[in-house]
Structures are given as structure tokens and as C-alpha cells.
Design an enzyme around this catalytic site. Structure first.
Site, PDB file in Angstrom:
ATOM      1  N   LYS A 145       0.766  -1.080   0.008  1.00  0.00           N
ATOM      2  CA  LYS A 145      -0.182   0.039  -0.082  1.00  0.00           C
ATOM      3  C   LYS A 145       0.982   1.199   0.055  1.00  0.00           C
ATOM      4  O   LYS A 145       1.892   1.436   0.895  1.00  0.00           O
ATOM      5  CB  LYS A 145      -0.935   0.222   1.138  1.00  0.00           C
ATOM      6  CG  LYS A 145      -1.836  -1.052   1.448  1.00  0.00           C
ATOM      7  CD  LYS A 145      -3.084  -0.931   0.457  1.00  0.00           C
ATOM      8  CE  LYS A 145      -3.994  -1.747   0.556  1.00  0.00           C
ATOM      9  NZ  LYS A 145      -5.186  -1.538  -0.397  1.00  0.00           N
ATOM     10  N   ASP A 178      -0.377  -0.705  -4.726  1.00  0.00           N
ATOM     11  CA  ASP A 178      -1.685  -0.307  -4.416  1.00  0.00           C
ATOM     12  C   ASP A 178      -1.647   1.020  -4.112  1.00  0.00           C
ATOM     13  O   ASP A 178      -1.407   1.411  -2.772  1.00  0.00           O
ATOM     14  CB  ASP A 178      -2.494  -1.033  -3.967  1.00  0.00           C
ATOM     15  CG  ASP A 178      -3.749  -0.882  -3.893  1.00  0.00           C
ATOM     16  OD1 ASP A 178      -4.275   0.324  -4.610  1.00  0.00           O
ATOM     17  OD2 ASP A 178      -4.581  -1.279  -3.269  1.00  0.00           O
ATOM     18  N   GLU A 197      -1.890  -0.527  -9.045  1.00  0.00           N
ATOM     19  CA  GLU A 197      -3.310  -0.629  -8.705  1.00  0.00           C
ATOM     20  C   GLU A 197      -3.722   0.886  -8.555  1.00  0.00           C
ATOM     21  O   GLU A 197      -3.425   1.399  -7.510  1.00  0.00           O
ATOM     22  CB  GLU A 197      -3.724  -1.814  -7.796  1.00  0.00           C
ATOM     23  CG  GLU A 197      -5.016  -1.905  -7.418  1.00  0.00           C
ATOM     24  CD  GLU A 197      -5.055  -3.110  -6.503  1.00  0.00           C
ATOM     25  OE1 GLU A 197      -4.131  -4.138  -6.311  1.00  0.00           O
ATOM     26  OE2 GLU A 197      -6.001  -3.013  -5.491  1.00  0.00           O
ATOM     27  N   ASP A 244      -9.334  -0.918  -9.314  1.00  0.00           N
ATOM     28  CA  ASP A 244      -9.924  -1.448  -8.241  1.00  0.00           C
ATOM     29  C   ASP A 244     -11.241  -0.753  -7.732  1.00  0.00           C
ATOM     30  O   ASP A 244     -12.365  -1.074  -8.096  1.00  0.00           O
ATOM     31  CB  ASP A 244      -8.598  -1.596  -6.920  1.00  0.00           C
ATOM     32  CG  ASP A 244      -9.681  -2.319  -5.797  1.00  0.00           C
ATOM     33  OD1 ASP A 244     -10.851  -2.627  -5.784  1.00  0.00           O
ATOM     34  OD2 ASP A 244      -8.843  -2.162  -4.700  1.00  0.00           O
ATOM     35  N   LYS A 286     -13.557  -7.389  -6.010  1.00  0.00           N
ATOM     36  CA  LYS A 286     -13.555  -7.956  -4.687  1.00  0.00           C
ATOM     37  C   LYS A 286     -15.291  -8.396  -4.724  1.00  0.00           C
ATOM     38  O   LYS A 286     -16.097  -7.609  -4.754  1.00  0.00           O
ATOM     39  CB  LYS A 286     -13.933  -6.592  -3.493  1.00  0.00           C
ATOM     40  CG  LYS A 286     -12.380  -6.166  -3.439  1.00  0.00           C
ATOM     41  CD  LYS A 286     -12.629  -4.805  -2.759  1.00  0.00           C
ATOM     42  CE  LYS A 286     -11.374  -4.244  -2.035  1.00  0.00           C
ATOM     43  NZ  LYS A 286      -9.979  -4.198  -2.920  1.00  0.00           N
TER      44      LYS A 286
HETATM   45 MG   LIG Z   1      -6.660  -1.926  -4.053  1.00  0.00          MG
END
Ligand SMILES: [Mg+2]
Length: 340
Positions: A140, A169, A195, A220, A244
Site C-alpha cells: 500500500k 496499490d 493498482e 480496483d 472484490k
Molecule cells: Mg486496491
């Protein structure tokens, strides 16, 4: 066949707050469903909203549950509004668990990506993930000072064993100039993809960057809602779609969608408890294998171990997944729903 339905709210603290470009997140709230048939069988489903990813809110999900009829049949699933994708996922997966419990999963091994925290602790986390046998790590960024994060990127890539890959990400934190700096730093390195570089609604520069750099780009947040996913697929965007399942509405429709478009999905968690995580992983197991790791490095994220799936290690066997029992989740959740 009609079934009776109950629901309970839950609130669960994470072992450690998740820090992303969306901010710090310390606990998850959601709703568990229980469907019962007249033969005494029951099955659970989980509504795990993430409004920052475009899903309904917890309040909207609870209001929907409060309006449920005393019993439902399969046609009810089609009536769940499109604006409640997490509810649709929960009802459909619980329905299938109740009515098709023996429906076999394709037998295969699915690699899991390890989730690295934002900031310098990512370095030690990378070493631990490598020692455990993970070959895909997800990191992240877009949280701290950008130059410091790019210096850390170089350190992480230098430590990455040969054959392993890093996903980066940004959770929508970058502007075009920042994205270029990262893509330059990633060029020719073991970066699987970047991402969600830009915020939802400002994705247009990815079309240009796709042509300029060899590192793959993924969306995403921009494709979390089923309507947005459909829009990007119809547009024909050729990047990677992070999906997701818990936010994506009907799993049956989701799987049909990816079968009919030549698009590459990476399935990912929405920080569900064991109920939703098993259901989401089951969707991933039924999808066409891509060879890429699934983004379920969130397994084990809750402080109360009873809410977590058992640790599958770096690779998940679909046979193991099919055998998992639901645990005491229902008993741990609150029988009195929070006011909506
Ligand atoms: Mg993500």
C-alpha cells in the site's frame, strides 16, 4: 422452496489498523444473514460493505434487512436492488450454500498475495512473507511522503527474490506527475502491476500511461460497483480488473461477465470475516484460472481469531476451502441490529 431469514450486525476490530490512502481503518462493521429451510438446515451469508469502494453503507444494508419478508424464495434474489451489491452477494452466496452445499469446486491450488503495510515496516513484512513462501506481495502506497515511498520501493524490489513480484496499490492517491515517477521507477523491475493510481472519476490518464510504460495497470475502486465494472468492460479497457466479490453483487452474474469478456480479473478481499471470505474465495475458485495470486492477504486480520479463516499459508487448495466450516460467527454477532 422458501426459506426463513434472520440477520445480525457485527463490529470487529482489526489486529492492526489498516492504513491506506483512504485513511486509517480500525474496525469492520457488517451484517450476517442466516437462512433456514424446513428440514432444519441453515447457511450463513455476509454483507460486508465498503462505501469508499462504491458499495452501499451499513445503514442501507441494515434498512434493507429490516424490510425483509418473513420468508424468501429464489426469485427474491433477483429483486435485491442494484444499489445494494453487498446484500445481493450475501443473499446469493447463502442461498447457494443452503441449496447446493455439495456443488464441487474445481480442484486446484491458488497462490495468495501477502499484504505489506504502508511505510518502512513493509521491509520487514516483505522478509517475513518471503520466508513463509509467498511469491506475490502487495504494498500500500500513497500514504506518506512520496519520495520516501519511492526510495522504499527500490529497497523492496532489491530484496525481492528472483521470480517473486510486487503489486503496488496507490488507492487513488496520485496525480499524473506522481504516477509517471512511479512508472519510471517500476520500468523493467519485478512489479506485477500498479493498482488504482488515480481517484475514481479521474482515471483517464491510465489510457495514455498504458501506452507509454510496460508495467501493467489495474483498477480496483473504479470497478468495484457492478455497474462501473460493466462500463469499463464495455469500453474494452485492457488492464487488470481487481474484483472484490463481496462488493460485486451477484456472483453468478460476475462469473458470467468475465467469461464473456476477454478481461483479466484478480480476485480480492473486502476485509470480510470467515463467512464472507470463504464465499468470496469460492467465487475466485470458480473463475477461469489466471495464474495470478488472489488478494486475500487479509486472512487473519481480525483481533478475535474466531472471526478469521484459518491460515491457508501461501497457497490455498480449493479442497481445503470446500471443507471449511463456518465457525461460531453467528453466535458472536449481535442479535439486536444497530439502529439504521
Ligand atoms: Mg486496491
Amino acid at each position: 422452496m422458501s426459506v426463513r431469514c434472520e440477520y445480525r450486525a457485527y463490529r470487529a476490530a482489526f489486529r492492526q489498523p489498516l492504513i491506506t490512502a483512504h485513511g486509517a481503518w480500525a474496525e469492520r462493521e457488517g451484517v450476517l444473514l442466516r437462512l433456514h429451510d424446513d428440514d432444519g438446515r441453515s447457511a450463513l451469508g455476509e454483507i460486508a460493505p465498503l462505501p469508499a469502494w462504491g458499495s452501499e453503507t451499513l445503514a442501507a444494508a441494515l434498512a434493507f434487512c429490516a424490510s425483509l419478508p418473513p420468508s424468501i424464495d429464489e426469485s427474491f434474489l433477483q429483486t435485491i436492488p442494484a444499489g445494494l451489491p453487498c446484500c445481493r452477494f450475501a443473499f446469493e452466496t447463502a442461498w447457494d450454500a443452503l441449496h447446493r452445499p455439495a456443488s464441487p469446486l474445481p480442484v486446484r491450488q491458488i497462490p495468495l498475495a501477502a499484504l505489506l503495510p504502508a511505510g518502512p515496516t513493509a521491509v520487514a513484512a516483505l522478509d517475513r512473507a518471503v520466508a513463509r513462501g509467498h511469491t506475490t506481495m502487495k504494498w500500500k502506497v500513497g500514504v506518506g511522503d512520496d519520495a520516501a515511498e519511492r526510495a522504499l520501493l527500490a529497497e523492496l524490489l532489491d530484496r525481492l527474490p528472483s521470480g517473486s513480484r510486487l503489486r503496488v496499490d496507490a488507492n487513488g492517491a496520485w496525480d499524473l506527475a506522481t504516477a509517471r515517477l512511479w512508472l519510471e521507477a517500476c520500468e523493467g523491475r519485478a512489479v506485477e502491476y500498479i493498482e488504482q493510481p488515480f481517484p475514481v472519476g479521474h482515471e483517464e490518464p491510465i489510457l495514455q500511461l498504458d501506452n507509454e510504460f510496460s508495467t501493467r495497470l489495474a483498477l480496483d475502486e473504479s470497478v468495484s460497483h457492478p455497474d462501473d465494472l460493466r462500463r469499463w468492460l464495455d469500453f474494452g479497457w485492457g488492464g487488470i480488473y481487481v474484483v472484490k466479490p463481496a462488493l460485486a453483487g451477484s456472483p453468478r452474474r460476475l462469473l458470467r461477465l468475465f467469461e464473456s469478456y476477454e478481461a483479466e480479473a484478480v480476485f480480492s478481499s473486502a476485509f470480510e470475516t470467515a463467512i464472507g471470505a470463504k464465499a468470496a474465495l469460492t467465487v475466485a475458485a470458480r473463475a477461469e484460472p489466471s495464474g495470478r495470486a488472489v488478494g486475500f492477504g487479509t486472512i487473519g486480520c481480525f483481533a478475535d481469531e474466531r472471526l478469521n479463516l484459518p491460515d491457508p499459508g501461501p497457497t490455498l487448495s480449493t479442497k481445503w476451502l470446500a471443507r471449511l466450516a463456518s465457525g461460531p460467527l453467528w453466535e458472536l454477532s449481535s442479535p439486536v441490529p444497530r439502529a439504521a
